[in-house]
Each structure stands twice: as C-alpha cells, then as structure tokens.
Design a protein around this motif. Sequence first.
Motif, PDB file in Angstrom:
ATOM      1  N   TRP A  57      45.900  43.272  34.029  1.00  0.00           N
ATOM      2  CA  TRP A  57      45.356  42.311  33.070  1.00  0.00           C
ATOM      3  C   TRP A  57      45.036  40.987  33.769  1.00  0.00           C
ATOM      4  N   ILE A  58      46.000  40.493  34.547  1.00  0.00           N
ATOM      5  CA  ILE A  58      45.822  39.197  35.217  1.00  0.00           C
ATOM      6  C   ILE A  58      44.685  39.260  36.223  1.00  0.00           C
ATOM      7  N   SER A  59      44.630  40.336  36.985  1.00  0.00           N
ATOM      8  CA  SER A  59      43.584  40.488  37.994  1.00  0.00           C
ATOM      9  C   SER A  59      42.203  40.552  37.346  1.00  0.00           C
ATOM     10  N   ALA A  60      42.107  41.231  36.203  1.00  0.00           N
ATOM     11  CA  ALA A  60      40.819  41.314  35.507  1.00  0.00           C
ATOM     12  C   ALA A  60      40.376  39.940  35.020  1.00  0.00           C
ATOM     13  N   TRP A  61      41.321  39.158  34.531  1.00  0.00           N
ATOM     14  CA  TRP A  61      40.981  37.786  34.106  1.00  0.00           C
ATOM     15  C   TRP A  61      40.522  36.956  35.302  1.00  0.00           C
ATOM     16  N   ALA A  62      41.208  37.106  36.430  1.00  0.00           N
ATOM     17  CA  ALA A  62      40.810  36.377  37.640  1.00  0.00           C
ATOM     18  C   ALA A  62      39.370  36.707  38.023  1.00  0.00           C
ATOM     19  N   ASP A  63      38.981  37.966  37.874  1.00  0.00           N
ATOM     20  CA  ASP A  63      37.600  38.361  38.201  1.00  0.00           C
ATOM     21  C   ASP A  63      36.602  37.662  37.271  1.00  0.00           C
ATOM     22  N   VAL A  64      36.953  37.539  36.001  1.00  0.00           N
ATOM     23  CA  VAL A  64      36.070  36.850  35.058  1.00  0.00           C
ATOM     24  C   VAL A  64      35.957  35.372  35.430  1.00  0.00           C
ATOM     25  N   VAL A  65      37.071  34.750  35.755  1.00  0.00           N
ATOM     26  CA  VAL A  65      37.056  33.340  36.151  1.00  0.00           C
ATOM     27  C   VAL A  65      36.174  33.142  37.384  1.00  0.00           C
ATOM     28  N   ALA A  66      36.273  34.052  38.336  1.00  0.00           N
ATOM     29  CA  ALA A  66      35.464  33.944  39.550  1.00  0.00           C
ATOM     30  C   ALA A  66      33.974  33.928  39.237  1.00  0.00           C
ATOM     31  N   GLU A  67      33.569  34.695  38.239  1.00  0.00           N
ATOM     32  CA  GLU A  67      32.155  34.745  37.860  1.00  0.00           C
ATOM     33  C   GLU A  67      31.668  33.422  37.263  1.00  0.00           C
ATOM     34  N   HIS A  68      32.602  32.598  36.794  1.00  0.00           N
ATOM     35  CA  HIS A  68      32.249  31.336  36.141  1.00  0.00           C
ATOM     36  C   HIS A  68      32.707  30.126  36.957  1.00  0.00           C
ATOM     37  N   ALA A  69      32.947  30.320  38.259  1.00  0.00           N
ATOM     38  CA  ALA A  69      33.476  29.235  39.084  1.00  0.00           C
ATOM     39  C   ALA A  69      32.531  28.039  39.144  1.00  0.00           C
ATOM     40  N   ASP A  70      31.240  28.288  39.221  1.00  0.00           N
ATOM     41  CA  ASP A  70      30.280  27.170  39.262  1.00  0.00           C
ATOM     42  C   ASP A  70      30.348  26.344  37.974  1.00  0.00           C
TER      43      ASP A  70
END
Length: 474
Positions: free
Chosen positions: A68-81
């Motif tokens: 769950w946490i890793s999947a959220w991290a992936d979403v955050v990475a997509e919105h880093a800008d």
Amino acid sequence: MKTLQNLIDGIWEDSLGDTLLDVVNPATENAVARAPGGCRDDVDRAVAAAVQAQPAWAALLLAERVAWISAWADVVAEHADELAELECREMGKPVGIGRTFIDGAVAGLKASAGQALSYGFEETVAHDDGGSTRILRHPLGATAVITPWNFPVTMVLGALGPLLAAGNTVVVKPSEKSPLSAVRLFELLNLPPGVVNLVLGDARAGGPLAEHEQIQLVHFTGSVEAGRKVGAGTGERLHRAVLELGGKDPVVVDAGVDPRATAAAVAFGAFINTGQICTSMERIYVHEEVADAFVEALVEAAGTYTMGDGHDEGVMMGPLVDERQRDIVRRHVADAVERGATIRAGGVEPAGRGFFYPATVLTGVDESMLVMNEETFGPLAPVVVVPSFAAGIERASRSRFGLAATVYTDDPDHMAAAARIPAGVVWINQWQGGGPERLYEPAGDSGMGATGAVAAYDAATRPSSVHIAARLAS
C-alpha cells in the motif's frame, strides 16, 4: 481564494474552528489560500478516525501494508513537479531544488517502508533448559506527525514509512505557513480511510494533538521552544516523543583540502533553501593555512546564489519564509557587525516586495555573537579562522545544539577525531551523505529520540516477551 480543508476518515471537510489564516507567497507577499487556524474538535475527530482504523490496518499482512505504502509513493512520484511548485508558492523554495528533495523523499519512503520486511517484529530465543522466549514488537496505535514549513512534503514522507509499515495509523499536522503541498499530497493518498488523517492549523491544532490522550507517539520537527512543550505534553501522559529540533551545525575545514572545492561545498550547505534547513552549515571553522583561499572562494561562490521567485529559471535562492524569519537574519548580521565582524559578501537587502536576503559571508566572528550561538535559519556563512584542526574540533563542539556536523579533511586520524563532535550525525567530506541504513539521535537542545533505519521501527513499536517453559515445574 481557496479555503483548505481537513482530511478525516477519508473525507475532506471544513474545520470546526472559527479562524482562517492567510497562506502567503513569500516572494510576492500575496495571499494564495486560506487555511483553518485549527481547534481541539478537529483534532478529536481526526484522532478518533485514526484509532478506529488502526486495528484493521495492523491486521493486514506486513507485505500488504508495505505494498500500500509503495503504491502511494509511486503516485506521489508522478506528481513531484506539481508538489514542488506548491512548495515554491507557499514557502519560496525554487521549483527545481524542491523537486530534487521530493524525489529523494519518495525514494526514502519506499526504502524505509521496505525495511519493515527485514525488521524483527517477532523473534524466538531458545534456552538451554528447553524453554524459549518469543519477543514480539507491537504497533503503538494512533500516532501524530507534526512537521515544519521548510520541507512540507519531504518531512511528512520521511516520518510516515516506519509508522505506517509497523501497523500504526497517523494524524498529520503540517505547519500553518505551508499547508498547500500537504493538502495536495493527501489528495493523492490511496490508503484505507482513517489510516492517515490531516488536520490543519497553528498551535490551536498542534497543542491538542501533541497532548491527546489517545496519541501514543508524537513525531515532531520544529523549534526548541515548541519541542519542549511537545515533550512536556507527551511526558505528562507517559507517551513517546521523537523530537528533531533546532541546530547550529558546525563545519571544520582542515589544512590540505582543496579550498575552492571545499568552499563551493560549504556555500551549498549554507545557502541552499536560503539557509532554511535544520542541518544548514551555520558555524564554519577554517584552518589558518587555507583560510585566505577558502574565504576568497566562498565570497565568490556566494555571488552565484541569485535571488528571485523560485518559479523563475536560474534562481538559486528564493525568499525567506516570512518577515519574522528575515528579521532574525537582520538581527544576527547587525549584532555581528556591531561586535566587530566584517561583511565580505551580501548583507544588503534588495528593494521591492518579497522577503529576500542575499547569500552573506561574515568574517571576524567569535562566540560572543548571536550568529555563532542562536539558530539563524537564513543564508549566512560566518567564518572563524583556527590555528589547528584540533582547535576547530574543540570549538565546533562548544554548543548547546547537537544535530549534525560536517568535516572536510584528507587526514585519516582527523577523520577518526571528527567522531568526537557531539552530534547525531557527522558527515566527512560530503554534507548530507549516507544511505537509508543511517540512524541517529540528536544531542543537547537539538532533540531526543533515535530515528532512522532500525531505530525508527524500535520507536514505532512496543516490545513484549512471552516465555514458554519446557515443562511445568514440579
């Protein structure tokens, strides 16, 4: 103008308080949003949601929580800008620099959550008499994370991994000065409702959260003054606190190093994020053999840290977060000059709007000056010339703070001696060096509670032992 909301049990809702605060862009001095001032009722609702969600979250398989946490991290990475742009708007950090730190924080979140898979949540020790002891580490329950304004996204992500992976739920309270990026961060949240909750506000929310009887641990990053209050509140209830507070981090520059390369590294450590980092280089002790060349190069490097709106190309330094923070910098410079220091670069504020202050180098400073004793949290590089490396280490160690320290040397014996500096982290030849295995505890007024790697999981869990005898004693 947008009014920000709290996230409680997976639902965005208005605060129950009656106060709104302006969120101000420090580069323009214009309000960009309004946020609630917070209240005890908001906190009670958020804590209740965290308490209710915790048993089901802890009941998941460890690998499921990590996924769950890793999947959220992936979403955050997509919105880093997008998150970096919001940080720029609310506290002034240049977008490119913000993106770098957010990328690092996302990687850190995944790494720290992944460490749960090798952590000893359950161990069995066999005894010679045939019995055994099971050592179990249980989640604490509902916890709190209270973060500062200087790294709104990075500090949240840095705290959440071990707390969540260990089976705790969390209430997050970001600084009232920089809530925009935190709100967007949790709009991206894909964890079950109530596992992470967001409460906005100032001390009207932070105080009740830190003192709440159902919050088992408070992870607080902020000022010494506020940290003492958090520690007192948790101590009254015999609950845990991990406190990362102020710093006055020293740098020791040895003879024999490349003065120009070292000066460039020190400039980065002193001026990046406009000096608004708890581990910024705030006291610089330079061996007399390289002092002239080092100072010359440091002054030159300071001139390359261009000020401006962090959205603009080529800007190295944004504004300070507000007028109060700029006034601290002014006061430290004025005090140093009155006591005999010399401004070698910077020291003159630009005209116009925005809370800007230039990269500033001071020489001729000593420990009688505010700039060498109180945390500045601004783009100042005060330099002291010392007669020897030993003298640099000794003077670097004279402080009520003990967060981190940096030493530049090519001498192996001096590298070993650097460990004597009473600080949670000592970096040698690379500021901010190290990997996810690092653990530390601040010294002195810089805080308490070990964190990082296995220590973060120790703090996030409660151990118990179950002894099984080999047979019933007759």
